[in-house]
Scaffold this motif. Structure first.
Motif, PDB file in Angstrom:
ATOM      1  N   SER A  74     -15.872-118.265-108.727  1.00  0.00           N
ATOM      2  CA  SER A  74     -15.147-118.529-107.721  1.00  0.00           C
ATOM      3  C   SER A  74     -13.485-119.032-107.962  1.00  0.00           C
ATOM      4  CB  SER A  74     -15.468-119.165-106.524  1.00  0.00           C
ATOM      5  OG  SER A  74     -14.462-119.171-105.241  1.00  0.00           O
ATOM      6  N   ARG A  75     -13.262-120.181-108.400  1.00  0.00           N
ATOM      7  CA  ARG A  75     -11.800-120.335-108.688  1.00  0.00           C
ATOM      8  C   ARG A  75     -11.651-119.196-110.367  1.00  0.00           C
ATOM      9  NH1 ARG A  75     -12.558-127.265-110.032  1.00  0.00           N
ATOM     10  NH2 ARG A  75     -12.769-127.641-107.659  1.00  0.00           N
ATOM     11  N   ALA A  76     -12.110-119.204-111.049  1.00  0.00           N
ATOM     12  CA  ALA A  76     -12.276-118.248-112.640  1.00  0.00           C
ATOM     13  C   ALA A  76     -10.760-116.176-111.781  1.00  0.00           C
ATOM     14  CB  ALA A  76     -13.639-117.749-113.377  1.00  0.00           C
ATOM     15  N   LEU A  77     -12.389-115.977-111.065  1.00  0.00           N
ATOM     16  CA  LEU A  77     -12.030-114.850-110.128  1.00  0.00           C
ATOM     17  C   LEU A  77     -10.378-115.269-109.310  1.00  0.00           C
ATOM     18  CD1 LEU A  77     -12.554-112.539-109.521  1.00  0.00           C
ATOM     19  CD2 LEU A  77     -13.563-113.250-107.063  1.00  0.00           C
ATOM     20  N   ARG A  78     -10.424-116.160-109.084  1.00  0.00           N
ATOM     21  CA  ARG A  78      -9.142-116.337-107.741  1.00  0.00           C
ATOM     22  C   ARG A  78      -8.038-116.086-109.102  1.00  0.00           C
ATOM     23  NH1 ARG A  78     -11.932-120.318-104.859  1.00  0.00           N
ATOM     24  NH2 ARG A  78     -10.819-122.008-105.823  1.00  0.00           N
ATOM     25  N   ASP A  79      -7.891-117.531-110.435  1.00  0.00           N
ATOM     26  CA  ASP A  79      -6.834-117.492-111.924  1.00  0.00           C
ATOM     27  C   ASP A  79      -6.630-115.965-111.984  1.00  0.00           C
ATOM     28  OD1 ASP A  79      -7.111-119.910-110.415  1.00  0.00           O
ATOM     29  OD2 ASP A  79      -8.035-120.632-112.369  1.00  0.00           O
ATOM     30  N   GLU A  80      -7.769-115.234-112.284  1.00  0.00           N
ATOM     31  CA  GLU A  80      -7.669-113.834-113.305  1.00  0.00           C
ATOM     32  C   GLU A  80      -6.833-112.634-111.905  1.00  0.00           C
ATOM     33  OE1 GLU A  80     -10.746-110.191-114.782  1.00  0.00           O
ATOM     34  OE2 GLU A  80     -10.753-112.825-114.835  1.00  0.00           O
ATOM     35  N   MET A  81      -7.694-113.331-110.825  1.00  0.00           N
ATOM     36  CA  MET A  81      -6.591-112.249-109.829  1.00  0.00           C
ATOM     37  C   MET A  81      -4.710-112.827-110.155  1.00  0.00           C
ATOM     38  SD  MET A  81      -8.311-109.477-109.003  1.00  0.00           S
ATOM     39  CE  MET A  81      -9.264-109.657-110.747  1.00  0.00           C
ATOM     40  N   ARG A  82      -5.256-113.982-109.562  1.00  0.00           N
ATOM     41  CA  ARG A  82      -3.449-114.300-109.875  1.00  0.00           C
ATOM     42  C   ARG A  82      -2.261-113.948-110.693  1.00  0.00           C
ATOM     43  NH1 ARG A  82      -4.320-119.562-108.959  1.00  0.00           N
ATOM     44  NH2 ARG A  82      -4.202-120.162-111.009  1.00  0.00           N
ATOM     45  N   ALA A  83      -3.725-114.172-112.172  1.00  0.00           N
ATOM     46  CA  ALA A  83      -2.379-113.716-113.216  1.00  0.00           C
ATOM     47  C   ALA A  83      -1.793-112.341-113.090  1.00  0.00           C
ATOM     48  CB  ALA A  83      -3.390-113.492-114.143  1.00  0.00           C
ATOM     49  N   ALA A  84      -3.000-111.781-112.849  1.00  0.00           N
ATOM     50  CA  ALA A  84      -3.121-109.855-112.722  1.00  0.00           C
ATOM     51  C   ALA A  84      -1.793-109.541-111.708  1.00  0.00           C
ATOM     52  CB  ALA A  84      -4.229-108.980-111.678  1.00  0.00           C
ATOM     53  N   ARG A  85      -1.614-111.008-110.649  1.00  0.00           N
ATOM     54  CA  ARG A  85       0.054-110.037-110.109  1.00  0.00           C
ATOM     55  C   ARG A  85       1.044-110.696-110.215  1.00  0.00           C
ATOM     56  NH1 ARG A  85      -3.797-112.181-106.424  1.00  0.00           N
ATOM     57  NH2 ARG A  85      -2.288-114.222-105.910  1.00  0.00           N
ATOM     58  N   GLN A  86       1.097-111.799-110.627  1.00  0.00           N
ATOM     59  CA  GLN A  86       2.533-113.077-110.644  1.00  0.00           C
ATOM     60  C   GLN A  86       2.404-113.644-112.926  1.00  0.00           C
ATOM     61  OE1 GLN A  86       1.623-115.258-107.643  1.00  0.00           O
ATOM     62  NE2 GLN A  86       1.369-116.954-108.914  1.00  0.00           N
ATOM     63  N   GLY A  87       1.690-112.998-113.287  1.00  0.00           N
ATOM     64  CA  GLY A  87       1.648-113.509-114.410  1.00  0.00           C
ATOM     65  C   GLY A  87       0.709-114.821-114.293  1.00  0.00           C
ATOM     66  N   LEU A  88       0.556-115.390-115.650  1.00  0.00           N
ATOM     67  CA  LEU A  88      -0.005-116.603-115.815  1.00  0.00           C
ATOM     68  C   LEU A  88       0.012-117.933-114.992  1.00  0.00           C
ATOM     69  CD1 LEU A  88      -2.671-117.321-116.892  1.00  0.00           C
ATOM     70  CD2 LEU A  88      -1.527-118.719-119.206  1.00  0.00           C
ATOM     71  N   SER A  89      -0.217-118.797-114.460  1.00  0.00           N
ATOM     72  CA  SER A  89      -0.098-119.257-113.462  1.00  0.00           C
ATOM     73  C   SER A  89      -0.523-120.375-112.939  1.00  0.00           C
ATOM     74  CB  SER A  89       1.218-119.081-112.036  1.00  0.00           C
ATOM     75  OG  SER A  89       0.484-118.875-111.542  1.00  0.00           O
ATOM     76  N   GLY A  90      -0.386-121.663-111.970  1.00  0.00           N
ATOM     77  CA  GLY A  90      -1.449-122.399-111.744  1.00  0.00           C
ATOM     78  C   GLY A  90      -1.707-124.070-112.847  1.00  0.00           C
TER      79      GLY A  90
END
Length: 297
Positions: A74-90
């Motif tokens: 679940s965290r991996a999915l959220r991270d991947e979608m966030r990276a797709a929207r705004q680049g690598l972050s977190g």
């Protein structure tokens, strides 16, 4: 469901309802209710209860394995979608054995330069803590020894090999030596890391082998600490010597009161460990990419 699984993981990690609730940012009644709802949903008892937390049932231990997989996905999915929207972050949490702290910047500095949207926490941990905390989802990756002790279900990428040196006072008779053997440490007033550190177990093994060859028993250190800074401070104060990784000893030897004398012999692999999964989260994939670039360079 994922929220309840995260609370269940926190309870298993903390082994205390109040501390687990604090970790999750909820009240203790809310966490207790979520655990009971999870039990009702699965149709089994997960937690042994009394006046306090008493452990997990066999079904609870099996559920914990599944919970960690589901929450990690679940965290991996959220991270991947966030990276797709705004680049690598977190946020990335990196556990590092104390003897590798001086080397960590060779990996983390270029990683942060390439990915300015990422926040990084570097936490000093023992090798065993790094393995267990990555598996418990409390760390994302680690820098640790790769040989000698099990790494569990982790993927490893070697970064460098650790050699050793004796850190002594600059006025010590041994300070002018070009190189030492482990047997040369006989009679040295050693201060070493505590035995829960893998570095100490490596040093003990080398000393035991060297002294056994000479039919002597390696003397125990009179001073132990889980802080390398504390060890170096005692050597600087006079009357002590310490075995440290050669690169770290060289850093301390910039102090004119100290000298680092290399110890000949076997070196040990240190590297990056991450969860064994496919695909990796964007943050872990980027960290592995940086680590490969560092080793190639």
């Amino acid at each position: 469901m994922v929220d309840r699984l995260e609370m269940f993981i926190a309870l298993a990690n903390e082994r205390h309802f109040g501390r687990a609730a604090e970790v999750c940012g909820v009240t203790q009644p809310t966490l207790s209710s979520a655990i009971r709802q999870l039990e009702d949903h699965l149709g089994v008892q997960l937690v042994l209860r009394g006046s306090r937390f008493q452990g997990l049932t066999p079904e609870g231990h099996r559920t914990l394995d599944w919970a960690r997989r589901i929450v990690a996905d679940s965290r991996a999915l959220r991270d991947e979608m966030r990276a797709a929207r705004q680049g690598l972050s977190g946020q990335l949490r990196l556990g590092v054995i104390p003897t590798a702290l001086a080397m960590a910047a060779r990996l983390t500095a270029p990683f942060l330069e390439r990915h300015p949207g990422v926040r990084l926490s570097i936490l000093s941990r023992s090798s065993s803590e790094i393995v267990t905390r990555i598996e418990a989802l409390e760390l994302d990756a680690g820098l640790t020894y790769l040989d000698g002790e099990p790494l569990g279900r982790l993927e490893a990428l070697p970064l460098y090999h650790e050699g050793y040196a004796l850190l002594v006072g600059a006025d010590s008779a041994i300070a002018g030596r070009g190189t030492l053997d482990w047997a040369d440490l006989a009679g040295e007033p050693l201060c070493l890391l505590t035995s829960d550190m893998q570095n100490r177990r490596i040093v003990d093994r080398h000393l035991s082998e060297a002294f056994a060859a000479a039919a002597h028993e390696a003397p125990p250190p009179r001073l132990e600490s889980n802080s390398i800074v504390a060890l170096a401070a005692h050597v600087a104060a006079g009357g002590w010597s310490s075995v440290l990784p050669a690169r770290m000893a060289a850093l301390f030897a910039r102090d004119p009161r100290l000298a680092a004398v290399p110890i000949a012999g076997e070196r040990h692999a240190v590297g990056l460990v991450v969860p064994r999964r496919a695909p990796h989260t964007p943050l872990i994939a980027a960290l592995l990419d940086t680590a490969r670039r560092v080793t190639e360079a």
